[in-house]
Write an enzyme that holds these catalytic residues in place. Structure first.
Site, PDB file in Angstrom:
ATOM      1  N   ASP A 106       0.840  -1.199   0.000  1.00 60.64           N
ATOM      2  CA  ASP A 106       0.000   0.000   0.000  1.00 60.64           C
ATOM      3  C   ASP A 106       0.877   1.251   0.000  1.00 60.64           C
ATOM      4  O   ASP A 106       2.039   1.208   0.424  1.00 60.64           O
ATOM      5  CB  ASP A 106      -0.879   0.030   1.265  1.00 60.64           C
ATOM      6  CG  ASP A 106      -1.846  -1.138   1.303  1.00 60.64           C
ATOM      7  OD1 ASP A 106      -2.134  -1.697   0.239  1.00 60.64           O
ATOM      8  OD2 ASP A 106      -2.293  -1.479   2.416  1.00 60.64           O
TER       9      ASP A 106
HETATM   10  N1  URA Z   1      -1.332  -5.993   3.707  1.00 62.22           N
HETATM   11  C1  URA Z   1      -1.793  -4.715   3.796  1.00 62.22           C
HETATM   12  O1  URA Z   1      -2.821  -4.461   4.401  1.00 62.22           O
HETATM   13  N2  URA Z   1      -1.072  -3.758   3.206  1.00 62.22           N
HETATM   14  C2  URA Z   1       0.090  -3.975   2.534  1.00 62.22           C
HETATM   15  O2  URA Z   1       0.707  -3.039   2.039  1.00 62.22           O
HETATM   16  C3  URA Z   1       0.548  -5.307   2.454  1.00 62.22           C
HETATM   17  C4  URA Z   1      -0.177  -6.302   3.047  1.00 62.22           C
END
Ligand code: URA
Length: 259
Positions: A106
């Protein structure tokens, strides 16, 4: 025109180490445009010069594997439409055509992103049937609860009813708001949604491994490091989750999520 040292050119595209290359050159086994070269510190043009080692041509169109320690605020896509792409952090001397991030983090997540131009390898890492494990360290809004261990192992059901595969989770000694999580799949916002399903909240998340590839402690946030062929093989040698977590803080002194 980009010019590279001959020994660097060969070592990045073959399994020969710099010292083996030096020895091979001394034995007359390396040629540059048809001439034997005994010294390998000369500069070559990777696009036009022809290099042979032990009568094998060294090809220039090689695959590139780069580890990035992703900082907050960059997106794991190849264009800048949703924000600044992680590709903007790849330094010019590592850039090559067709690079893309093999797997997503993310925008506000930190840590290990593999950037490559090797589509076949990315497919192998991302194919759900291969179950390449990924380990994250997370900072939680509320203290870790021991019941999470069984809940995660039994397969969390997310808020929208989606069923997760069994995952491992463990607490961090003396840090009640930190936890390690190991996933074998990659659903959208998965770690955040798994903790939301147990009535907690992920404040910060950092990916610290993919398969057997570990984020190097010395790699500062925003920096990239190129991998050798043999390091890439580590992707397919998964870590022992418990042992890795137990030793983690002896290797990583400062975790940026624990602020
Ligand atoms: N899970 C999440 O919620 N965010 C990420 O960036 C990776 C795994």
């Amino acid at each position: 025109m980009l010019r590279l040292r001959l020994d660097k050119f060969i070592s990045e595209r073959t399994d020969y180490s710099r010292s083996q290359i030096k020895t091979l050159a001394g034995q007359g086994s390396i040629s540059l445009n048809g001439e034997i070269v005994k010294k390998t510190d000369c500069k070559i043009d990777p696009d036009s010069d022809e290099i042979f080692v032990c009568n094998q041509k060294v090809r220039n169109d090689f695959n590139r594997y780069i580890i990035l320690n992703k900082p907050d605020g960059y997106v794991s896509s190849t264009d800048n439409n949703d924000g600044i792409s992680v590709l903007e952090l790849v330094p010019p001397d590592m850039k090559t055509k067709g690079l893309f991030p093999a797997g997503r983090l993310d925008k506000d997540s930190l840590g290990l992103v593999l950037i490559t131009n090797d589509g076949a390898l990315a497919h192998k890492i991302l194919a759900p049937k291969n179950h390449i494990p990924k380990i994250y360290i997370v900072k939680l809004a509320k203290p870790f609860q021991s019941k999470y261990v069984d809940l995660f192992w039994n397969g969390i059901v997310l808020g929208d009813g989606e069923q997760c595969l069994p995952a491992r989770v463990r607490s961090v000694e003396n840090c009640e708001n930190l936890a390690f999580v190991e996933l074998h799949e990659g659903k959208y916002h998965q770690v955040k949604r798994m903790f939301a399903a147990v009535d907690n909240h992920v404040d910060k998340l950092m990916r610290i491994s993919v398969g057997g590839l570990v984020l190097p402690e010395k790699l500062a946030s925003g920096d990239c490091m190129e991998l050798l062929h043999k390091d890439v093989e580590n992707l397919f040698r998964p870590l022992d989750f418990d042992r890795f977590c137990e030793n983690f803080f002896s290797q990583f002194s400062a975790i940026p999520i624990n602020k």
